[in-house]
Design a protein around this motif. Sequence first.
Motif, mmCIF file in Angstrom:
data_model
loop_
_atom_site.group_PDB
_atom_site.id
_atom_site.type_symbol
_atom_site.label_atom_id
_atom_site.label_comp_id
_atom_site.label_asym_id
_atom_site.label_seq_id
_atom_site.Cartn_x
_atom_site.Cartn_y
_atom_site.Cartn_z
ATOM 1 N N THR A 272 42.054 -23.553 30.674
ATOM 2 C CA THR A 272 42.453 -22.952 31.943
ATOM 3 C C THR A 272 43.954 -22.686 32.017
ATOM 4 O O THR A 272 44.734 -23.207 31.221
ATOM 5 C CB THR A 272 42.079 -23.881 33.115
ATOM 6 N N GLY A 273 44.309 -21.860 32.994
ATOM 7 C CA GLY A 273 45.709 -21.617 33.343
ATOM 8 C C GLY A 273 46.546 -21.093 32.201
ATOM 9 O O GLY A 273 46.097 -20.268 31.402
ATOM 10 N N GLN A 274 47.756 -21.605 32.102
ATOM 11 C CA GLN A 274 48.697 -21.142 31.082
ATOM 12 C C GLN A 274 48.250 -21.502 29.673
ATOM 13 O O GLN A 274 48.809 -21.013 28.700
ATOM 14 C CB GLN A 274 50.089 -21.703 31.342
ATOM 15 N N HIS A 275 47.225 -22.322 29.544
ATOM 16 C CA HIS A 275 46.732 -22.735 28.226
ATOM 17 C C HIS A 275 45.487 -21.968 27.790
ATOM 18 O O HIS A 275 44.904 -22.276 26.748
ATOM 19 C CB HIS A 275 46.455 -24.236 28.216
ATOM 20 N N LYS B 243 44.509 -30.449 25.614
ATOM 21 C CA LYS B 243 43.378 -31.280 26.038
ATOM 22 C C LYS B 243 43.194 -31.310 27.551
ATOM 23 O O LYS B 243 42.074 -31.263 28.052
ATOM 24 C CB LYS B 243 43.552 -32.700 25.503
ATOM 25 N N ASP B 244 44.284 -31.355 28.302
ATOM 26 C CA ASP B 244 44.194 -31.469 29.753
ATOM 27 C C ASP B 244 43.643 -30.213 30.431
ATOM 28 O O ASP B 244 43.197 -30.277 31.576
ATOM 29 C CB ASP B 244 45.563 -31.809 30.351
ATOM 30 N N SER B 245 43.687 -29.077 29.749
ATOM 31 C CA SER B 245 43.174 -27.838 30.358
ATOM 32 C C SER B 245 41.804 -27.446 29.806
ATOM 33 O O SER B 245 41.279 -26.389 30.151
ATOM 34 C CB SER B 245 44.169 -26.697 30.153
#
Length: 179
Positions: free
Chosen positions: A65-68, A140-142
């Motif tokens: 998600t997002g910038q990743h 990993k967080d996205s």
Amino acid sequence: MIVEKTNLKGSFIIQPRVYNDERGYFIESFNQKDFKEYTGLDISFVQDNESKSLYGVLRGLHFQTGQHAQAKLIRAIKGRIMDVIVDIRQGSDTYGQHFSIEISEENKKQLFIPRGFAHGFVVLSEEAIISYKCDNFYNKDSERGIIYNDSSLDIDWKVSRQDLIISSKDLSLPKFKNI
């Protein structure tokens, strides 16, 4: 290189030229200049990944998600897979629709997946080695996903349910409506 649009805007089937002779074959699996000319996209890949899986292994449906978020270029070095993408771009004309294609070492086809898509594949051969380029680094967080058998997506994975091998992580992914 032959480039064919899919029914999902921004995704392409790439068929590289294959040069065969008595020694084997040669392909140019990616050429940034040609890719830009045929697709209009200026992609810079920053990470190459490879996975080996046995018959029935299903990986997906994954996305970041997002910038990743990541665009990917998928190919099979060995074996055959059914590759599936789902448009998760809110506001897209094809939001919630999927596209699937068989990619194999024989047909040498590749699938370009733009950012904003979930991706997964299932192995159709005894084993498969898949290589894919990414235009953004893994974070990993996205990392997110969609459960493979969501009835609203109605994906035919071409492998019977009892033959599927799916990680517990992928079995716990949410439905499409909950992403």
